[in-house]
Design a protein around this motif. Structure first.
Motif, PDB file in Angstrom:
ATOM      1  N   LEU A 143       0.806  -1.213   0.000  1.00  0.00           N
ATOM      2  CA  LEU A 143       0.000   0.000   0.000  1.00  0.00           C
ATOM      3  C   LEU A 143       0.843   1.269   0.000  1.00  0.00           C
ATOM      4  O   LEU A 143       0.610   2.187  -0.793  1.00  0.00           O
ATOM      5  N   ILE A 144       1.822   1.346   0.882  1.00  0.00           N
ATOM      6  CA  ILE A 144       2.618   2.571   0.989  1.00  0.00           C
ATOM      7  C   ILE A 144       3.427   2.806  -0.284  1.00  0.00           C
ATOM      8  O   ILE A 144       3.531   3.945  -0.774  1.00  0.00           O
ATOM      9  N   VAL A 177      -6.367   4.305  -4.590  1.00  0.00           N
ATOM     10  CA  VAL A 177      -6.574   3.101  -3.792  1.00  0.00           C
ATOM     11  C   VAL A 177      -7.807   3.300  -2.913  1.00  0.00           C
ATOM     12  O   VAL A 177      -8.129   4.419  -2.524  1.00  0.00           O
ATOM     13  N   TYR A 178      -8.496   2.204  -2.641  1.00  0.00           N
ATOM     14  CA  TYR A 178      -9.611   2.257  -1.695  1.00  0.00           C
ATOM     15  C   TYR A 178      -9.697   0.910  -0.989  1.00  0.00           C
ATOM     16  O   TYR A 178      -9.089  -0.081  -1.426  1.00  0.00           O
ATOM     17  N   THR A 179     -10.428   0.863   0.099  1.00  0.00           N
ATOM     18  CA  THR A 179     -10.560  -0.378   0.850  1.00  0.00           C
ATOM     19  C   THR A 179     -12.020  -0.762   0.957  1.00  0.00           C
ATOM     20  O   THR A 179     -12.894   0.091   1.097  1.00  0.00           O
ATOM     21  N   THR A 180     -12.295  -2.055   0.843  1.00  0.00           N
ATOM     22  CA  THR A 180     -13.646  -2.574   0.979  1.00  0.00           C
ATOM     23  C   THR A 180     -13.572  -4.024   1.423  1.00  0.00           C
ATOM     24  O   THR A 180     -12.705  -4.776   0.968  1.00  0.00           O
ATOM     25  N   VAL A 187      -6.723   1.083  -8.116  1.00  0.00           N
ATOM     26  CA  VAL A 187      -7.256   1.486  -9.418  1.00  0.00           C
ATOM     27  C   VAL A 187      -6.080   2.018 -10.227  1.00  0.00           C
ATOM     28  O   VAL A 187      -5.359   2.908  -9.772  1.00  0.00           O
ATOM     29  N   ALA A 188      -5.853   1.455 -11.399  1.00  0.00           N
ATOM     30  CA  ALA A 188      -4.694   1.845 -12.197  1.00  0.00           C
ATOM     31  C   ALA A 188      -5.020   1.741 -13.676  1.00  0.00           C
ATOM     32  O   ALA A 188      -5.894   0.958 -14.085  1.00  0.00           O
ATOM     33  N   PHE A 199      -7.283  -3.781  -9.100  1.00  0.00           N
ATOM     34  CA  PHE A 199      -6.461  -4.909  -8.672  1.00  0.00           C
ATOM     35  C   PHE A 199      -6.507  -5.024  -7.150  1.00  0.00           C
ATOM     36  O   PHE A 199      -6.256  -4.048  -6.441  1.00  0.00           O
ATOM     37  N   ARG A 200      -6.818  -6.221  -6.659  1.00  0.00           N
ATOM     38  CA  ARG A 200      -6.742  -6.445  -5.208  1.00  0.00           C
ATOM     39  C   ARG A 200      -5.280  -6.586  -4.803  1.00  0.00           C
ATOM     40  O   ARG A 200      -4.537  -7.365  -5.398  1.00  0.00           O
ATOM     41  N   LEU A 201      -4.900  -5.849  -3.764  1.00  0.00           N
ATOM     42  CA  LEU A 201      -3.498  -5.870  -3.354  1.00  0.00           C
ATOM     43  C   LEU A 201      -3.068  -7.255  -2.891  1.00  0.00           C
ATOM     44  O   LEU A 201      -1.906  -7.638  -3.061  1.00  0.00           O
TER      45      LEU A 201
END
Length: 407
Positions: A143-144, A177-180, A187-188, A199-201
């Motif tokens: 993430l970072i 990026v977002y979290t759910t 998002v890219a 894409f899921r991290l």
């Protein structure tokens, strides 16, 4: 002097606000401190006269001269408590890099707290329990890095394993990026697909910062999300031919309409069933019971809205042969499908639309499908569905839309 204290507090807070961003507008300051724009102008003049080097840019806002710093403002007790609670929440998130860097930053903040605040934060940390992700599982560590790539407009090379376990190598331009549902989503803009992708991290197998820059995309995140809604939601009904007659006189439903449905995606719960011997009525009733009883609606990620769809697909033949029923919602992406649910992409196409109205407890859905089966339609048997929108919330007087795919 007592009457001056609120203003002194506000002036100090304005300085902190100016130091926190490159540019702050008068409206930002007014809204934050609940004062008029005129009061903001007066406060800015007061700060300038006291020696604070504030730069004013007409039409943009205010900033403090680069290089000028005031001693850090001490945190209030309530702000300290908020930081501790945020730490406990973030430690439960599934990205290791976020947890690690936030904890490191907070350690530096704690070092500058008053002793009394340090004592209380240590006590408070033992009295807060976050039950999300109880095992503190970490499924990603990117993430970072991705946040840095977003801010620096840097192309990233990833090896990605899709939800179907398809492995691919991508060069992407990170956008947001977002979290759910406990998962972080990137998002890219994918250079191979020449389009935006999600894409899921936790499905990224490796990540490399290439050092190469890309031209920033002009759209905002809100515009991107709005484009997704327009792309995947059904379009407004457009009549392609004159309306047919109603099924029978005095029936409480609309005319038959030919409509064009755009492609969409759905996530929900499913069951394989058949209309033979009344099996579908029993199976679908149980599926609805599960959907409502387990509050599936609230668990579906990336919903376009709360409209519920009952979708029929994967036919083995006509309506007398086995098929799959999915109860769920239209979504923006299938990148985050919760355990126990399925996702399905529907190609859209030509449909016949009818509606019925009445008491859901009196079997109006089954009755309407019986009438549809008797219609002379050149059915495609790819995907048919019912739509339960706002007009379907009153169980005793519900209006339901039926869309039947035709060739």
């Amino acid at each position: 002097m007592a009457s001056d204290k609120p203003r002194l507090t506000r002036l100090t807070a304005i300085i902190t606000q100016l130091q926190s961003k490159r540019m702050v507008t008068a409206r930002d300051i007014a809204e934050k401190h609940q004062v008029s724009i005129r009061t903001v102008y007066r406060d800015i003049r007061t700060l300038e006269s006291s020696g604070i080097p504030i730069i004013s840019e007409e039409g943009k806002g205010y900033s403090i001269m680069e290089g000028y710093k005031l001693p850090p403002v001490m945190f209030t007790e309530e702000e300290t408590q908020a930081l501790i609670t945020a730490e406990l929440l973030l430690l439960k998130n599934k990205d290791q890099s976020l947890a690690q860097h936030y904890q490191s930053a907070l350690t530096k903040i704690k070092a500058n707290l008053k002793i009394s605040h340090q004592t209380k934060t240590e006590f408070l940390a033992d009295r807060i329990q976050i039950r999300d992700n109880p095992t503190e599982e970490k499924t990603s560590d990117y993430l970072i890095q991705l946040q840095s790539a977003i801010a620096d407009f840097e192309i990233v090379k990833i090896i990605y394993l899709s939800l179907d376990n398809f492995r691919s190598e991508r060069k992407v331009e990170p956008f947001a990026v977002y979290t759910t549902q406990g998962n972080w989503i990137l998002v890219a803009f994918c250079q191979q697909k020449n389009d935006f992708r999600a894409f899921r991290l936790d499905r990224i197998q490796s990540l490399l910062l290439t050092g190469k820059k890309f031209t920033p995309h002009s759209l905002t995140l809100n515009e991107y999300l709005e484009n997704c809604r327009k792309k995947w939601a059904t379009t407004p009904d457009t009549r392609l031919s004159p309306a047919a007659t109603t099924f029978a006189p005095n029936q409480n439903h609309n005319h038959v309409q030919n409509v064009k449905i755009e492609p969409f995606k759905i996530i929900g719960i499913a069951i394989r069933t058949t209309n033979e011997n009344g099996q579908a009525a029993q199976d679908i009733a149980q599926l609805w019971g599960k959907f409502m009883g387990e509050q599936i609606l609230a668990k579906i990620p990336n919903k376009v809205d709360n409209t519920i769809y009952s979708l029929y697909t994967d036919y083995e033949g006509d309506h007398n042969k086995p098929y799959t029923t999915i109860i769920g919602c239209v979504v923006e992406t299938l990148e985050a499908i919760p355990t126990g649910m399925i996702g399905k992409s529907i190609a859209g196409g030509n449909y016949v639309k009818t509606t019925t109205r009445g008491n859901l407890n009196e079997g109006i859905v089954v009755k309407q499908w019986t009438k549809i089966w008797e219609m002379d339609l050149d059915r495609a048997y790819v995907a048919d569905f019912e739509v339960f929108g706002e007009k379907a919330q009153n169980l005793e007087d519900a209006e339901i839309e039926f869309l039947v795919g035709i060739k």
